[in-house]
Design an enzyme around this catalytic site. Structure first.
Site, PDB file in Angstrom:
ATOM      1  N   GLU A  95      44.576  46.443  41.834  1.00 24.05           N
ATOM      2  CA  GLU A  95      45.405  45.383  42.403  1.00 24.05           C
ATOM      3  C   GLU A  95      45.295  44.134  41.529  1.00 24.05           C
ATOM      4  O   GLU A  95      44.263  43.890  40.889  1.00 24.05           O
ATOM      5  CB  GLU A  95      44.958  45.063  43.830  1.00 24.05           C
ATOM      6  CG  GLU A  95      43.579  44.439  43.941  1.00 24.05           C
ATOM      7  CD  GLU A  95      43.268  43.956  45.350  1.00 24.05           C
ATOM      8  OE1 GLU A  95      44.156  43.376  46.009  1.00 24.05           O
ATOM      9  OE2 GLU A  95      42.118  44.168  45.800  1.00 24.05           O
ATOM     10  N   TRP A  96      46.352  43.364  41.493  1.00 31.56           N
ATOM     11  CA  TRP A  96      46.336  42.115  40.738  1.00 31.56           C
ATOM     12  C   TRP A  96      45.773  41.007  41.616  1.00 31.56           C
ATOM     13  O   TRP A  96      46.236  40.794  42.740  1.00 31.56           O
ATOM     14  CB  TRP A  96      47.739  41.740  40.270  1.00 31.56           C
ATOM     15  CG  TRP A  96      47.746  40.408  39.586  1.00 31.56           C
ATOM     16  CD1 TRP A  96      48.024  39.188  40.133  1.00 31.56           C
ATOM     17  CD2 TRP A  96      47.400  40.166  38.212  1.00 31.56           C
ATOM     18  NE1 TRP A  96      47.885  38.199  39.198  1.00 31.56           N
ATOM     19  CE2 TRP A  96      47.505  38.765  38.009  1.00 31.56           C
ATOM     20  CE3 TRP A  96      47.030  40.989  37.153  1.00 31.56           C
ATOM     21  CZ2 TRP A  96      47.245  38.174  36.779  1.00 31.56           C
ATOM     22  CZ3 TRP A  96      46.770  40.387  35.921  1.00 31.56           C
ATOM     23  CH2 TRP A  96      46.878  39.016  35.743  1.00 31.56           C
ATOM     24  N   LEU A  97      44.749  40.325  41.122  1.00 32.34           N
ATOM     25  CA  LEU A  97      44.156  39.190  41.821  1.00 32.34           C
ATOM     26  C   LEU A  97      44.189  37.985  40.888  1.00 32.34           C
ATOM     27  O   LEU A  97      43.738  38.073  39.748  1.00 32.34           O
ATOM     28  CB  LEU A  97      42.705  39.487  42.217  1.00 32.34           C
ATOM     29  CG  LEU A  97      42.476  40.634  43.202  1.00 32.34           C
ATOM     30  CD1 LEU A  97      40.985  40.896  43.382  1.00 32.34           C
ATOM     31  CD2 LEU A  97      43.128  40.326  44.551  1.00 32.34           C
ATOM     32  N   ASP A 198      26.086  44.968  36.012  1.00 34.73           N
ATOM     33  CA  ASP A 198      26.462  44.208  34.806  1.00 34.73           C
ATOM     34  C   ASP A 198      26.973  42.840  35.243  1.00 34.73           C
ATOM     35  O   ASP A 198      28.051  42.399  34.853  1.00 34.73           O
ATOM     36  CB  ASP A 198      27.534  44.966  34.032  1.00 34.73           C
ATOM     37  CG  ASP A 198      27.748  44.414  32.617  1.00 34.73           C
ATOM     38  OD1 ASP A 198      26.910  43.617  32.157  1.00 34.73           O
ATOM     39  OD2 ASP A 198      28.751  44.782  31.987  1.00 34.73           O
TER      40      ASP A 198
END
Length: 293
Positions: A95-97, A198
């Site tokens: 999804e684009w955030l 990470d």
């Protein structure tokens, strides 16, 4: 990304979402040094797409696996939409955030959420599959002993890679350090905590409402202090983050030494990937740790 690959990603995306979909554009975005990344859209909605050669497909599978696991935790992660291969390329669609820098309160929320995530535990250290730290394969064979897991699944593979890369001094000092692990870790007996794996500043961001988001994981169950140590390695997060974390999950004084040990894993990995100053930094850290034994 354009032409047949863009169409193939759109077809896979549409198949996953259960509707006909055609991607009209894919604009390159920055932020990574391993894969190419794009904001792809169909005119109504956008997605974040990572692309690399087909031989990197397992890296995307591992990332999707880690994100799916962290999605069960209190902190937000991007939703995995799909993965696939086409025309000699592999891809991961998320999804684009829209992310931005965080205010002090936002960092405090992240610290609290990370402490709650670390409370999610398992029976052993490791993970159900191997994955990657950066582009380096990361072994996750499960083990009931933290000292043994950290030695055999973390330090030893990096040292072996250093030897193959011709870094003889790191290998020699590292072999001595492996023998000292029981003394360095002493009676430290952490529970296996769900880790990002990470966690540095480049793998965290904030939504417009201040909600924290973490991404690009190398997930496994390990000592929660390893996430904190990594977060302090490349600039660190704000004091509000660490204060909030410690308020919910205090650290004992032994963390001072263990932090250097846990950071060493990432510094040796960077030495193996990039060489240069990381080689000297790794040697200095091993000298400091030797002085503690």
């Amino acid at each position: 990304m354009q032409g047949p690959l863009l169409a193939a990603v759109g077809a896979k995306l549409g198949e996953t979402l259960g509707r006909k979909l055609a991607l009209r554009s894919a604009q390159a975005v920055g932020g990574g040094c391993i894969h190419s990344a794009y904001r792809a859209g169909d005119g109504r909605r956008s997605w974040f797409v990572k692309v690399n050669t087909e031989r990197h497909s397992d890296m995307f599978a591992a990332e999707a696996d880690g994100l799916a696991a962290l999605a069960q935790a209190p902190v937000r992660v991007p939703q995995v939409v799909c993965t696939g291969c086409a025309y000699g390329q592999s891809f991961l669609v998320l999804e684009w955030l829209s992310l931005a820098a965080g205010a002090p309160r936002a960092y405090a929320i992240l610290g609290e959420q990370l402490a709650r995530m670390h409370a999610i535990s398992a029976a052993q250290f490791g993970w159900h599959r191997d994955n990657y730290i950066g582009s380096t394969p990361q072994s996750n064979t499960t083990d009931a002993s933290w000292s043994r897991f950290f030695g055999q699944a973390r330090l030893a593979p990096q040292l072996a890679l250093a030897a193959r890369n011709g870094h003889a001094a790191i290998y020699a000092k590292g072999e001595s350090l492996l023998q000292s692990l029981p003394k360095l870790l002493g009676s430290h007996a952490p529970q296996p905590s769900l880790l990002h794996g990470d966690l540095w500043g480049g793998n965290a961001g904030f939504l417009d409402d201040g909600s924290p988001v973490i991404f690009d994981p190398a997930a496994y169950y390990g000592d929660r202090e390893t996430d904190l140590a990594m977060s302090e390695l490349f600039g660190g997060f704000s004091d509000d983050f660490y204060a909030a974390y410690r308020a919910h999950a205090p650290l004992d004084p032994g963390y001072r030494v263990r932090k250097t040990l846990y950071q060493l894993y990432h510094v040796i990995n960077h030495a193996n990937l990039f060489g240069g100053a990381y080689l000297r930094q790794a040697e200095r850290m091993m000298d400091l740790l030797s002085a503690e034994t």
